[in-house]
Design a protein around this motif. Structure first.
Motif, mmCIF file in Angstrom:
data_model
loop_
_atom_site.group_PDB
_atom_site.id
_atom_site.type_symbol
_atom_site.label_atom_id
_atom_site.label_comp_id
_atom_site.label_asym_id
_atom_site.label_seq_id
_atom_site.Cartn_x
_atom_site.Cartn_y
_atom_site.Cartn_z
ATOM 1 N N SER B 9 0.832 -1.203 0.000
ATOM 2 C CA SER B 9 0.000 0.000 0.000
ATOM 3 C C SER B 9 0.874 1.264 0.000
ATOM 4 O O SER B 9 0.557 2.245 -0.674
ATOM 5 C CB SER B 9 -0.901 -0.046 1.240
ATOM 6 O OG SER B 9 -1.763 1.036 1.247
ATOM 7 N N GLU B 10 1.961 1.205 0.756
ATOM 8 C CA GLU B 10 2.877 2.352 0.801
ATOM 9 C C GLU B 10 3.570 2.553 -0.558
ATOM 10 O O GLU B 10 3.768 3.694 -0.989
ATOM 11 C CB GLU B 10 3.951 2.134 1.884
ATOM 12 C CG GLU B 10 3.432 2.315 3.311
ATOM 13 C CD GLU B 10 2.970 3.734 3.608
ATOM 14 O OE1 GLU B 10 1.740 3.943 3.651
ATOM 15 O OE2 GLU B 10 3.834 4.615 3.780
ATOM 16 N N VAL B 12 2.310 1.784 -3.517
ATOM 17 C CA VAL B 12 1.322 2.364 -4.434
ATOM 18 C C VAL B 12 1.133 3.853 -4.137
ATOM 19 O O VAL B 12 1.110 4.690 -5.052
ATOM 20 C CB VAL B 12 -0.034 1.603 -4.330
ATOM 21 C CG1 VAL B 12 -1.125 2.333 -5.097
ATOM 22 C CG2 VAL B 12 0.103 0.179 -4.861
ATOM 23 N N ALA B 13 1.006 4.181 -2.848
ATOM 24 C CA ALA B 13 0.839 5.590 -2.461
ATOM 25 C C ALA B 13 2.073 6.406 -2.858
ATOM 26 O O ALA B 13 1.956 7.577 -3.253
ATOM 27 C CB ALA B 13 0.585 5.690 -0.954
ATOM 28 N N LEU B 15 3.988 5.782 -5.504
ATOM 29 C CA LEU B 15 3.882 6.008 -6.955
ATOM 30 C C LEU B 15 2.854 7.096 -7.279
ATOM 31 O O LEU B 15 3.009 7.821 -8.256
ATOM 32 C CB LEU B 15 3.477 4.706 -7.662
ATOM 33 C CG LEU B 15 4.551 3.620 -7.733
ATOM 34 C CD1 LEU B 15 3.964 2.327 -8.294
ATOM 35 C CD2 LEU B 15 5.729 4.083 -8.598
ATOM 36 N N ASP B 16 1.809 7.174 -6.459
ATOM 37 C CA ASP B 16 0.752 8.170 -6.696
ATOM 38 C C ASP B 16 1.090 9.535 -6.097
ATOM 39 O O ASP B 16 0.277 10.467 -6.177
ATOM 40 C CB ASP B 16 -0.585 7.672 -6.100
ATOM 41 C CG ASP B 16 -1.181 6.543 -6.923
ATOM 42 O OD1 ASP B 16 -0.842 6.440 -8.119
ATOM 43 O OD2 ASP B 16 -1.984 5.754 -6.374
ATOM 44 N N GLU B 18 1.309 10.353 -2.946
ATOM 45 C CA GLU B 18 0.387 10.631 -1.839
ATOM 46 C C GLU B 18 1.065 10.584 -0.463
ATOM 47 O O GLU B 18 0.393 10.721 0.553
ATOM 48 C CB GLU B 18 -0.764 9.620 -1.853
ATOM 49 C CG GLU B 18 -1.692 9.752 -3.048
ATOM 50 C CD GLU B 18 -2.729 10.859 -2.884
ATOM 51 O OE1 GLU B 18 -2.949 11.312 -1.750
ATOM 52 O OE2 GLU B 18 -3.302 11.267 -3.908
ATOM 53 N N LEU B 19 2.375 10.356 -0.422
ATOM 54 C CA LEU B 19 3.052 10.246 0.878
ATOM 55 C C LEU B 19 3.694 11.567 1.277
ATOM 56 O O LEU B 19 4.121 12.353 0.406
ATOM 57 C CB LEU B 19 4.122 9.156 0.811
ATOM 58 C CG LEU B 19 3.636 7.718 0.542
ATOM 59 C CD1 LEU B 19 4.833 6.764 0.514
ATOM 60 C CD2 LEU B 19 2.634 7.267 1.593
#
Lengths: 216, 169
Positions: B9-10, B12-13, B15-16, B18-19
């Motif tokens: 999940s981290e 993917v976030a 890559l998006d 969102e972190l």
């Protein structure tokens, strides 16, 4: 995305689409036509990726716009206009996808039908062993990706399409889908992991040497 | 060692985009030292890129016109189904008619029973009022004689032949 701390006037000044929608609220049909013209391409694209059929996507996009018009008097600019538009689209798409899940209408081959037939994801795994390098052309690869997208559940699919094709961040997707940002993060993680598993053996076709010729 | 759901999940976030900064640095450190994480990140990135192969939608050029036509049609239909201002509402008209029929029925019944009351003789199956007279005809014919008798026993004795036999003289 909800824009807290801003008044409707401030929002309307910043977002020309909100100004248009406020005119629609005052029964301005010309403003409505402008909104349709501005958003129809994006909305049809999103609907097409969700339902997988161009004709149905147009009908659904048209229905979304009509719902916008019917609900114009209830419109209050609390967020970007596109968030409101895609919230309506999300509700409609969820209904369609859930109905379709209960009553599948896609014709299947006789050997694929019935409880013992392979599911779409399983079919992809079977196809992998038939030397895809030799058999799958770009058009066929598109079909494989489309099929992979169809293996996702409706919520995952909507989140992926909004993220990928509408370039929405997690907070915006959460607003549209009525979820928390954390739930969206989890939803997208599972969706992308599922896609990775299903498309694993086709990844090499997307390497730099195999870029799409129609791009650029 | 396979990655946990949270680690995926981290990624993917990451890559998006969102972190936050701290989480971004943590992912980058893991990817730099963990080949499984590196491979997973690459696979996720490439899979995401494959979605570009999906067929592009091309809405029909008259989409806006068709939508506006549909809207006009909807407005016309809405106007047709809406009642004229001041026109009676359909359910109200029905209720008025029902009440009128009810009042007429009850009024008619009352008027009929009041002005033309039912006659006992007019009824062909009414009991015959002369029947008791016919049944007791013999009694009535001799009523004047029976009036002089005090009781029924006396009358019965009168029928005894010994009392009114022939006179011996």
């Amino acid at each position: 995305m909800a824009l807290t701390g801003e008044t409707s006037t401030q929002l309307a000044l910043r977002d020309p689409d909100i100004r248009l929608m406020l005119r629609v609220r005052d029964d301005d049909a010309e403003a409505f036509a402008e909104l349709v013209e501005l958003y129809h391409h994006r909305l049809v694209t999103v609907m097409h990726h969700l339902v997988g059929n161009a004709e149905e996507a147009e009908d659904l996009a048209q229905e979304v716009f009509l719902r916008v018009y019917r609900g114009r008097k209830k419109y209050h600019p609390k967020a970007k206009f596109s968030t409101w538009l895609y919230t309506i689209a999300n509700n409609l798409a969820l209904n369609i996808l859930r109905t379709r899940q209960r009553k599948p209408t896609i014709p299947l081959n006789v050997r694929d039908s019935g409880p013992l037939g392979p599911r779409p994801a399983e079919q992809l795994v079977l196809d992998r062993h038939a030397q895809p390098e030799d058999r799958i052309q770009q058009q066929e690869l598109a079909a494989v990706v489309k099929q992979a997208l169809e293996t996702l559940n409706e919520r995952q699919r909507i989140a992926v399409v909004l993220n990928k094709f509408e370039d929405m961040n997690y907070a915006e997707i959460a607003e549209v889908m009525g979820l928390t940002t954390k739930a969206v993060k989890s939803l997208l993680s599972r969706a992308r992991d599922n896609l990775r598993v299903v498309l694993q053996d086709y990844i090499h076709m997307n390497e730099p040497g195999q870029e799409r010729k129609d791009e650029g | 060692m396979p990655l946990s759901e949270d680690e995926k999940s981290e990624l993917v976030a990451y890559l998006d985009g969102e972190l936050d900064d701290a989480a971004t640095q943590a992912v980058e450190a893991k990817v730099a030292t963990n080949p499984d994480a590196r491979a997973e990140l690459d696979a996720l990135k490439q899979t995401w890129g494959m979605l570009d192969y999906l067929p592009k939608a091309s809405p029909s050029p008259n989409f806006t016109n068709r939508t506006m036509e549909r809207l006009s049609l909807e407005k016309v239909n809405a106007a047709k189904t809406q009642p004229m201002p001041g026109a009676p509402v359909p359910w109200r008209v029905g209720a008025i008619w029902t009440a009128a029929v009810l009042v007429a029925s009850v009024g008619g019944y009352l008027a009929t029973t009041h002005f033309w009351p039912a006659s006992p003789t007019s009824d062909p199956i009414a009991p015959d009022s002369d029947l008791p007279i016919v049944q007791h005809l013999r009694l009535l014919e001799k009523w004047r004689q029976y009036e002089n008798a005090d009781d029924i026993k006396f009358v019965e004795k009168l029928t005894d032949p010994d009392l009114f036999g022939e006179d011996p003289t």
